[in-house]
Design an enzyme around this catalytic site. Structure first.
Site, PDB file in Angstrom:
ATOM      1  N   ARG A 461      18.726 -24.532 -51.581  1.00 16.53           N
ATOM      2  CA  ARG A 461      19.495 -23.942 -52.042  1.00 16.53           C
ATOM      3  C   ARG A 461      20.968 -23.286 -51.298  1.00 16.53           C
ATOM      4  NH1 ARG A 461      19.200 -18.250 -51.389  1.00 16.53           N
ATOM      5  NH2 ARG A 461      20.163 -16.802 -53.300  1.00 16.53           N
ATOM      6  N   SER A 475      19.713 -19.162 -57.917  1.00 16.28           N
ATOM      7  CA  SER A 475      18.843 -18.168 -57.065  1.00 16.28           C
ATOM      8  C   SER A 475      17.559 -18.892 -56.845  1.00 16.28           C
ATOM      9  CB  SER A 475      18.676 -17.095 -58.160  1.00 16.28           C
ATOM     10  OG  SER A 475      18.004 -17.335 -59.221  1.00 16.28           O
ATOM     11  N   SER A 566       7.593 -14.516 -65.297  1.00 17.64           N
ATOM     12  CA  SER A 566       7.726 -13.094 -64.900  1.00 17.64           C
ATOM     13  C   SER A 566       7.792 -13.022 -63.488  1.00 17.64           C
ATOM     14  CB  SER A 566       6.747 -12.212 -65.667  1.00 17.64           C
ATOM     15  OG  SER A 566       6.926 -10.889 -65.444  1.00 17.64           O
ATOM     16  N   ASN A 567       9.048 -12.567 -62.974  1.00 18.78           N
ATOM     17  CA  ASN A 567       9.096 -12.292 -61.469  1.00 18.78           C
ATOM     18  C   ASN A 567       9.249 -11.132 -61.019  1.00 18.78           C
ATOM     19  OD1 ASN A 567      10.032 -12.807 -58.975  1.00 18.78           O
ATOM     20  ND2 ASN A 567      11.391 -14.431 -59.038  1.00 18.78           N
ATOM     21  N   GLY A 591       5.341 -13.588 -57.349  1.00 18.50           N
ATOM     22  CA  GLY A 591       5.246 -12.503 -56.312  1.00 18.50           C
ATOM     23  C   GLY A 591       6.592 -12.800 -55.244  1.00 18.50           C
ATOM     24  N   HIS A 620      -7.826 -19.652 -72.537  1.00 21.45           N
ATOM     25  CA  HIS A 620      -8.785 -20.362 -72.405  1.00 21.45           C
ATOM     26  C   HIS A 620      -9.172 -21.015 -73.553  1.00 21.45           C
ATOM     27  CE1 HIS A 620     -12.032 -22.192 -69.794  1.00 21.45           C
ATOM     28  NE2 HIS A 620     -11.995 -21.290 -69.150  1.00 21.45           N
ATOM     29  N   ASP A 624      -8.023 -25.453 -70.328  1.00 28.51           N
ATOM     30  CA  ASP A 624      -9.274 -25.008 -69.184  1.00 28.51           C
ATOM     31  C   ASP A 624      -8.780 -25.057 -67.938  1.00 28.51           C
ATOM     32  OD1 ASP A 624     -10.717 -25.701 -71.530  1.00 28.51           O
ATOM     33  OD2 ASP A 624     -10.807 -27.688 -71.283  1.00 28.51           O
TER      34      ASP A 624
END
Length: 647
Positions: A461, A475, A566-567, A591, A620, A624
């Site tokens: 980066r 980013s 989702s960050n 995270g 599910h 799996d």
């Protein structure tokens, strides 16, 4: 605006079509209407039988055509079992056609022809708002407009309902001056004139719609469906004011749907004559008139008092101040006076502390448990009367006379300030709540977590951003989007959707990126992320995030997607579990990266690495556990060796 010829509408839906000779109900003078008995009438029909052409057309219908059932249409064409004769000239009853495959009802947006005017083949008769768009309704034969039966602005007109009467000769128009559909369709003609005095009873309905005919030529702009699931909307802001000129493509208003706030553009030139729905009005149903547009600027003053019936029940949000307590609780400039009524502190009590009160007010106060010493009397000599009891709002601090001193702060008695605030639920927030609840209740979630060494990504980066100096910056999130898309190609089960009867495996990867906005969470989409470069992905994300926060996303930019990211790492969150966005099967929760000691083949035996924790939420029913683990392994491989993204 779309324009469709009735001949095409006829081909799409055999049950309707203006000008189609076999669908317009033509009634000849003196021709009896007889209900066929058990199909015998069809057998007796000949080419000389009145209405034979209509019956012959019906004979070709089949259930496959999806047309109106044969017996139902025959009943409409032939009428009631009794015989009846028509004294009116030959005419055609024009039904509302089906102008889209899913149309069941429509709104007459505007009549392009007036009663008595000639209609040439191909000319526009009316504009009908369907469930898809506003469609021009053209004539396929020459005729004259004899009577308009459905006024402009009438909503939810069923397909097949008679909307106007046309004739072949101009001299026949006058015969339909007082024509009403109810009187012509009544089974017993003698009974029809008797209730004619009751005809003024329905007049309030036309009077509400009368503006369409008594005002200058204008167009009612109705609230359209700006998303597939939208049933109502909120007028957030008007971009144009009354009297301003409108050009095609200009932004007219901003409408909050169940998905986002979307700009509503003008489709043709004109002038904004009247705004019918004020800013901030919530839960406006689809099809409600929003405003009036005219072609000529000189016609604007004629609509100053225009108010259609549809908007009478719609009100802008009520202001927070409560009107009734505001009058009896004025701000007291003198904090010494115990009661809130500072202007006349000694009015309620007499020389010996007696409270002057009427018998009825005293009885009501006893029933409601109101302390009369706290009530300000507005009757003669400060006497407390019934009105004072009805409008009295007790303060929270009224158990003792000494506690009555604090209330002079604000004049809001029912809800003490600082305790809580009620925030209205927006349409977007309501839909988010419904979808999240649906997801948690119907999707069997399970969660897989893994740590990823981000050292190589950070180095690559840094080098790429040096090369792109002066342009957009790449980013870490852009690397994550690219790695996720490539992992979905390697493990297509994670790029699938549960469709109740089948599992749909998608061949393209459209990554939904969760973005927090003041209105709520929204997921704009990076389409075809698997074939885009990092710079293109970075530009797309910046553009979509800006639009999302400004509420300018278009429906196609956030509806769909095959995989979601989702960050929350930028907030220092180490790990979390996200809720799946149906009908998708997976969502990846990112995270924050942190420096950790990891084993290494060096003299010290360890090294410091930037590690990032991610958690994959899976459905599910589709993915799996082993498949989810395989996807995470591919995802980690692409990030720990970013050069493999080029393969």
């Amino acid at each position: 605006m779309w324009r469709v010829c009735a001949r095409r509408a006829q081909n799409a839906a055999p049950r309707a079509g203006f000008g189609a000779r076999w669908t317009a109900f033509r009634e000849e003078p003196g021709a009896p209407c007889v209900t066929p008995q058990a199909g015998s009438a069809l057998a007796r029909c000949s080419s000389k039988t009145p209405g034979y052409g209509r019956v012959r057309a019906l004979c070709g219908w089949s259930p496959v055509s999806r047309a109106t059932p044969r017996n139902r249409v025959l009943l409409q064409l032939w009428g009631s079992p009794s015989r009846r004769w028509y004294s009116l000239p030959p005419h055609q009853k024009v039904p509302l056609p089906s102008l889209s495959p899913t149309m069941q009802a429509g709104t007459i947006a505007r009549w392009e022809k007036k009663e008595g005017e000639k209609i040439n083949e191909g000319e526009l008769i009316a504009e009908v708002e369907t469930d898809k768009a506003t469609v021009g309704f053209e004539s396929v034969e020459e005729c004259y407009m004899a009577k308009i039966l459905v006024a402009e602005g009438t909503r939810d007109v069923p397909v097949g309902a008679i909307i106007c009467i046309t004739v072949d000769k101009p001299e026949d128009v006058e015969a339909f001056k007082n024509y009403t559909l109810d009187s012509s369709a009544a089974p017993a003609p003698p009974a029809a004139p008797a209730p004619t005095p009751a005809a003024p009873a329905p007049s309030p309905t036309p009077s509400a719609q009368a503006p369409g005919s008594s005002y200058p030529t204008h167009m009612q702009v109705l609230l359209p469906a700006l998303s597939p699931t939208m049933t109502m909307g909120t007028v957030q802001r008007w971009e144009k004011k009354v009297g301003e000129k409108l050009n095609e493509g200009d932004l007219l208003a901003e409408i909050e749907t169940d998905k986002a706030t979307i700009g509503f553009e003008v489709q043709e030139e004109g002038y904004l004559a009247k705004i019918l729905i004020p800013e901030g009005t919530r839960d406006v149903p689809l099809g409600t008139p929003l405003c009036i547009i005219v072609e000529k600027e000189a016609d604007i003053p004629a609509f100053a008092d225009y108010r259609p019936a549809e908007v009478t029940d719609l009100k802008p949000p009520a202001p927070p101040p409560i009107p009734s307590p505001a009058a009896p609780v004025p701000p007291a400039p003198q904090p010494v006076a115990p009661p809130p009524s500072a202007p006349r502190p000694a009015a309620p009590a007499g020389p010996k502390g007696r409270v002057f009160v009427s018998p009825l007010a005293k009885k009501l106060a006893a029933e409601k448990g109101i302390d009369l010493t706290q009530v300000k009397g507005t009757g003669p000599d400060g006497r407390i009367i019934k009105k004072d009891i009805d409008s009295f709002v007790p303060t929270k601090a009224a158990p003792t006379p000494a506690a009555a001193v604090p209330p002079p702060s604000p004049g809001v008695a029912p809800v003490p300030t600082g305790v809580f605030t009620d925030i209205p639920i927006s349409n977007i927030r309501r839909v988010i709540a419904q979808r999240l609840m649906q997801s948690k209740q119907t999707i069997p979630h399970y969660y897989l977590s893994i740590d990823v060494n981000m050292g190589e990504v950070l180095l690559v980066r840094k080098e790429l951003n040096k090369m792109l100096e002066g342009k957009s910056k790449i980013s870490v999130n852009d690397f994550i989007i690219k790695a996720s898309a490539l992992a979905c190609l390697k493990v297509p089960e994670a790029n699938s959707s549960w469709m109740d009867t089948v599992i749909r495996q998608n061949h393209v990867v459209d990554i939904s990126v969760a973005v927090s906005t003041p209105a709520g969470l929204i997921t704009p989409i990076v389409f075809n992320a698997h074939i885009k470069g990092l710079e293109t992905i970075a530009n797309d994300v910046v553009s979509l995030a800006t639009k999302a926060r400004e509420g300018k996303l278009q429906p196609h930019e956030f509806q769909g997607g095959t995989f979601t990211i989702s960050n929350l790492g930028m907030f220092g969150i180490k790990n979390f579990s996200a809720i799946i966005n149906p009908p998708q099967a997976c969502i990846l929760a990112i995270g924050a990266s942190e420096d950790r000691l990891v084993p290494a083949d060096n003299e010290k035996g360890f090294d410091v690495a930037s590690m990032m924790s991610v958690t994959l939420s899976c459905d599910h029913r589709v993915v799996d556990g082993a498949v989810g683990a395989q996807w995470l392994a591919e995802f980690r491989k692409y990030l720990e060796k970013p050069i493999t993204m080029l393969l």
